[in-house]
Design an enzyme around this catalytic site. Structure first.
Site, short mmCIF file in Angstrom:
data_model
loop_
_atom_site.label_atom_id
_atom_site.label_comp_id
_atom_site.label_asym_id
_atom_site.label_seq_id
_atom_site.Cartn_x
_atom_site.Cartn_y
_atom_site.Cartn_z
N ASP A 1 -9.70 2.89 3.15
CA ASP A 1 -10.39 2.42 1.74
C ASP A 1 -11.57 1.52 1.92
OD1 ASP A 1 -10.41 2.48 -1.13
OD2 ASP A 1 -9.80 0.21 -0.74
N HIS B 1 -8.32 -5.39 -6.19
CA HIS B 1 -8.45 -4.64 -4.97
C HIS B 1 -8.66 -5.11 -3.81
CE1 HIS B 1 -9.89 -0.83 -7.86
NE2 HIS B 1 -9.41 -1.95 -8.42
N ASP C 1 -4.85 -1.25 -0.49
CA ASP C 1 -5.18 -0.01 -1.06
C ASP C 1 -5.16 1.28 -0.34
OD1 ASP C 1 -5.68 -1.30 -3.56
OD2 ASP C 1 -7.87 -0.71 -3.79
#
Length: 235
Positions: free
Chosen positions: A7, A150, A155
């Protein structure tokens, strides 16, 4: 098979307009099992961080000011990625930024045929359902309570768990295919420490006793018109 689940966090949505990658997190998986090996790095985007992007991932200009440029870590990252398939959620976004950064620092882009998109997998398995990482984690019972903002590595860890669910679930390792991890575990097992708990009993006699035969004959005599006593019976 080795796969990399990854990610990225960025300054915006489009590298073609000057947005840059500021974080990447990669999780190594072999035969759908997370090995514990990972790669994680922050990058100085060499441009201001927009407030909207900072609100998403919390990475400020001050925090990133002393981080290396992507080009300083490119070879290290490429070595970790190897030639493995690369799994991402809405993968075209992450591949777009990864290849933009690689080309920006004079490296060859990653071939798009290595891309595995978990959004596409989820759309097939859950038509009409919400396809965000948060929604899918909720759907598959993956704990994301520690995800306040995030973060690329966090993630990627959540996505690795989701990828397992989308490709067969947590019991996928029960297949009959060769599994190097299972072989290794067996090779490291100390069989001398395994204690046998089986109890051996003497063989029992199975022939009927004289008394049992007599009781049987007495019972049969009470049956009227027994088929096996009829003329011509083969019973």
């Amino acid at each position: 098979m080795r796969e990399i689940i990854f990610d990225t966090e960025t300054t915006g949505f489009d590298p073609a307009t000057g947005d840059r990658m500021v974080e990447i997190g990669c999780i190594e998986m072999v035969s759908r099992v997370m090995t514990g090996n990972h790669y994680h790095a922050y990058f100085n985007p060499q441009r201001p961080m927009p407030a909207a992007a900072e609100n998403v991932h919390g990475l400020s200009d001050r925090f990133l000011s002393d981080k290396p440029a992507f080009g300083e870590k490119a070879d290290e990252l490429l070595e970790f990625l190897g030639d493995s398939p690369l799994v991402a959620h809405n993968a075209s976004f992450d591949f777009g930024f990864l290849n933009h950064e690689l080309q920006y620092c004079g490296r060859a882009p990653v071939a798009m045929d290595r891309m595995v998109d978990t959004v596409a997998l989820a759309r097939v398995k859950n038509p009409g359902a919400k396809l965000s990482l948060d929604a899918l984690c909720t759907r598959y019972g993956i704990d994301r309570s520690h995800r306040i903002k995030h973060g690329a590595l966090l993630d990627a860890e959540l996505l690795a768990q989701l990828y397992i669910e989308l490709t067969g679930g947590r019991q996928i390792g029960l297949g009959l295919a060769d599994n190097s991890f299972s072989d290794k575990a067996l090779a490291q097992t100390d069989v001398s420490s395994v204690q046998s708990t089986k109890v051996f009993r003497p063989v029992r006699a199975h022939s009927a006793s004289v008394e049992e035969l007599a009781r049987h004959a007495e019972f049969i005599a009470k049956i009227k018109d027994a088929l096996w006593l009829q003329p011509g019976s083969t019973l």
